[in-house]
Structure formats: structure tokens, C-alpha cells
Write a protein that holds these residues in place. Structure first.
Motif, short mmCIF file in Angstrom:
data_model
loop_
_atom_site.label_atom_id
_atom_site.label_comp_id
_atom_site.label_asym_id
_atom_site.label_seq_id
_atom_site.Cartn_x
_atom_site.Cartn_y
_atom_site.Cartn_z
N ALA A 162 14.89 -35.90 -6.67
CA ALA A 162 15.94 -36.39 -7.56
C ALA A 162 15.92 -37.91 -7.55
O ALA A 162 15.82 -38.54 -6.49
N ALA A 163 16.00 -38.50 -8.72
CA ALA A 163 15.89 -39.96 -8.84
C ALA A 163 17.01 -40.68 -8.10
O ALA A 163 16.85 -41.85 -7.72
N SER A 164 18.14 -40.01 -7.87
CA SER A 164 19.27 -40.64 -7.18
C SER A 164 19.27 -40.36 -5.68
O SER A 164 20.27 -40.64 -5.00
N ASN A 165 18.17 -39.82 -5.14
CA ASN A 165 18.05 -39.67 -3.69
C ASN A 165 18.08 -41.03 -3.00
O ASN A 165 17.77 -42.05 -3.64
N PRO A 166 18.39 -41.08 -1.70
CA PRO A 166 18.37 -42.36 -0.98
C PRO A 166 17.05 -43.11 -1.18
O PRO A 166 17.04 -44.33 -1.36
N ASP A 167 15.92 -42.40 -1.13
CA ASP A 167 14.62 -42.94 -1.51
C ASP A 167 14.18 -42.13 -2.73
O ASP A 167 13.87 -40.95 -2.61
N PRO A 168 14.16 -42.73 -3.91
CA PRO A 168 13.86 -41.97 -5.13
C PRO A 168 12.46 -41.38 -5.17
O PRO A 168 12.19 -40.52 -6.01
N THR A 169 11.59 -41.80 -4.26
CA THR A 169 10.24 -41.23 -4.21
C THR A 169 10.13 -40.08 -3.21
O THR A 169 9.07 -39.48 -3.08
N SER A 170 11.23 -39.79 -2.51
CA SER A 170 11.22 -38.77 -1.46
C SER A 170 12.22 -37.67 -1.78
O SER A 170 13.32 -37.95 -2.30
N PRO A 171 11.91 -36.41 -1.45
CA PRO A 171 12.88 -35.34 -1.65
C PRO A 171 13.99 -35.30 -0.61
O PRO A 171 14.94 -34.53 -0.73
N VAL A 172 13.91 -36.16 0.43
CA VAL A 172 14.87 -36.10 1.54
C VAL A 172 16.25 -36.58 1.10
O VAL A 172 16.41 -37.70 0.61
N TRP A 173 17.24 -35.72 1.29
CA TRP A 173 18.64 -36.04 1.02
C TRP A 173 19.36 -36.39 2.31
O TRP A 173 20.13 -37.34 2.37
N SER A 174 19.10 -35.63 3.38
CA SER A 174 19.63 -35.96 4.70
C SER A 174 18.64 -35.50 5.75
O SER A 174 17.84 -34.59 5.51
N LEU A 175 18.68 -36.13 6.92
CA LEU A 175 17.70 -35.82 7.98
C LEU A 175 18.37 -35.63 9.32
O LEU A 175 19.58 -35.78 9.45
N GLY A 176 17.56 -35.27 10.32
CA GLY A 176 18.07 -35.10 11.67
C GLY A 176 18.68 -33.73 11.93
O GLY A 176 19.48 -33.57 12.85
N HIS A 177 18.30 -32.74 11.14
CA HIS A 177 18.87 -31.40 11.29
C HIS A 177 18.01 -30.54 12.22
O HIS A 177 16.80 -30.73 12.31
N ARG A 178 18.65 -29.56 12.84
CA ARG A 178 17.93 -28.64 13.73
C ARG A 178 17.49 -27.39 12.98
O ARG A 178 16.32 -27.05 12.94
N ASN A 179 18.45 -26.71 12.36
CA ASN A 179 18.11 -25.48 11.64
C ASN A 179 19.27 -25.08 10.73
O ASN A 179 20.04 -24.18 11.06
N VAL A 180 19.39 -25.77 9.59
CA VAL A 180 20.47 -25.49 8.64
C VAL A 180 20.29 -24.09 8.06
O VAL A 180 19.21 -23.71 7.62
N GLN A 181 21.39 -23.32 8.06
CA GLN A 181 21.33 -21.94 7.55
C GLN A 181 22.34 -21.66 6.44
O GLN A 181 22.35 -20.56 5.89
N GLY A 182 23.18 -22.62 6.10
CA GLY A 182 24.15 -22.41 5.04
C GLY A 182 24.43 -23.69 4.28
O GLY A 182 24.50 -24.77 4.88
N LEU A 183 24.56 -23.59 2.95
CA LEU A 183 24.90 -24.72 2.09
C LEU A 183 26.01 -24.29 1.14
O LEU A 183 25.93 -23.22 0.53
N ALA A 184 27.05 -25.12 1.01
CA ALA A 184 28.15 -24.79 0.10
C ALA A 184 28.86 -26.08 -0.30
O ALA A 184 28.84 -27.07 0.44
N TRP A 185 29.49 -26.04 -1.48
CA TRP A 185 30.23 -27.19 -2.00
C TRP A 185 31.71 -26.85 -2.10
O TRP A 185 32.08 -25.72 -2.47
N ASP A 186 32.56 -27.83 -1.78
CA ASP A 186 33.99 -27.61 -1.89
C ASP A 186 34.48 -28.01 -3.28
O ASP A 186 33.68 -28.35 -4.17
#
Length: 201
Positions: A156-180
Motif C-alpha cells: 500500500a502506498a501509504s505504508n510506513p515505507d511505501p516500497t515495503s508491505p510491512v505495516w507493523s513488526l516485532g510480532h511473534r504469531n498473530v492469529q486474529g485481526l479485527a477493526w473497531d
């Protein structure tokens, strides 16, 4: 009732369809099942290239927003890596597959695998650290991250680094994603034995 898949005892991911049915992935058999509101279940496709083992296999599934989706997205473990693929969907059966993101490190543990479309219509991809905590902190690695990509697999062009797919880092094993209700992203993450986490990303 209906056709029950042999791998129904290894369900992993679920995505709802506009017609109130749900698509369910079977981790160890690579089958995708359709589950109707009345409980009728049938196999609608088999994802090629899946190599199950340990915590890996056919994992997450996501359906783009809209009244008549023509594609379904999955996250799976292949021979050499974890991948995100796009499959054609005609409303009843899965069709041709196209891998849109590959090279996500795999291991017997911590393969991540949850995927979901956000309110911004980008695809969010949770990857595990594959047992290597240091790699999760490396922005050049795809492991131990939440990635944010478009439907072609591009960052996504609005990522922290627009050339990288990384949105956040330092995770162990994310198993759920949800928006409030404020469109904030929350992630559930497995800890060591009992130190599980709920994080606002």
C-alpha cells in the motif's frame, strides 16, 4: 447434512460471503468448504501447492468487500515458504490460482496465517516469526509482521515505507485481526504458554 469433507476436523480460517454463507479452510487437507446458515456443508475447491505440516497448511481466507465477489484470497504453507494467493470465485466453486505474495518464512511453528480486508479495502496479512524472534524485528524480513497490500500483492502506498508491505513488526504469531467502530486495527497474538496479547496496532 450435505457433503462433509474429510478434513473438517482441521478447520482454520473462515470468511463470510454476501449470501450469508461462509467459506472455511481445512488446514491439513487444503480443502475450502462452503457452510450455509442451515448447516449444509460442501467442498467448493482444493488449493493446489499446499504442504501441511506442524502449524502450517491452508490457513487464512478473506473475501473482498462488495455484493458479488469474484475472487477469494488465501494464505497457505507451500514447499519452501508461506504464500498469499488469489483464486477465482464464481459464487459456487473456486477456480484458477495466482500467487500474489511469496517468500514468507515457514517453520513447523509460528506460521501466522490470518488475513483480512480492512475498512480501507487493503488486505492485511499476519505472519509468524517462524521461531526466530530476531527476524521479527528486521524490517527487511516478512516474518513476524502484519503486512498491508493491495489485491495484486503490491505494498500500500501509504505504508510506513511505501516500497515495503510491512505495516507493523516485532510480532511473534498473530492469529486474529479485527477493526473497531473507529476503524482501529486490533490483533490477537499467541504468547509463550500463557502470555497471550491483544494489541492495538
Amino acid at each position: 447434512t450435505g457433503t462433509v469433507a474429510s478434513g473438517l476436523n482441521t478447520p482454520w480460517g473462515m470468511a463470510r460471503l454476501p449470501d450469508r454463507k461462509a467459506l472455511l479452510t481445512s488446514r491439513d487437507t487444503a480443502e475450502v468448504l462452503s457452510v450455509a446458515p442451515d448447516g449444509v456443508t460442501e467442498v467448493v475447491g482444493n488449493v493446489s501447492g499446499v504442504v501441511p505440516g506442524g502449524e502450517g497448511g491452508l490457513l487464512g481466507i478473506a473475501v473482498p468487500q462488495g455484493p458479488s465477489p469474484t475472487e477469494v484470497f488465501v494464505y497457505y504453507t507451500a514447499e519452501s515458504d508461506n504464500r498469499v494467493a488469489r483464486l477465482a470465485w464464481d459464487g459456487a466453486r473456486l477456480g484458477a490460482q495466482r500467487v500474489i505474495l511469496s517468500g514468507i518464512p515457514k517453520e513447523a511453528i509460528h506460521d501466522g496465517g490470518r488475513i483480512a480486508f480492512g475498512p480501507d479495502e487493503f488486505l492485511y496479512v499476519a505472519t509468524g516469526d517462524a521461531g526466530d524472534a530476531e527476524r521479527a524485528q528486521d524490517p527487511a524480513s516478512l516474518s513476524g509482521k502484519i503486512l498491508r497490500i493491495d489485491q495484486a500483492g503490491q505494498p500500500a502506498a501509504s505504508n510506513p515505507d511505501p516500497t515495503s508491505p510491512v505495516w507493523s513488526l516485532g510480532h511473534r504469531n498473530v492469529q486474529g485481526l479485527a477493526w473497531d467502530d473507529d476503524d482501529r486495527l486490533w490483533a490477537t497474538e499467541f504468547g509463550q504458554d500463557d502470555v497471550d496479547e491483544l494489541n492495538l496496532i
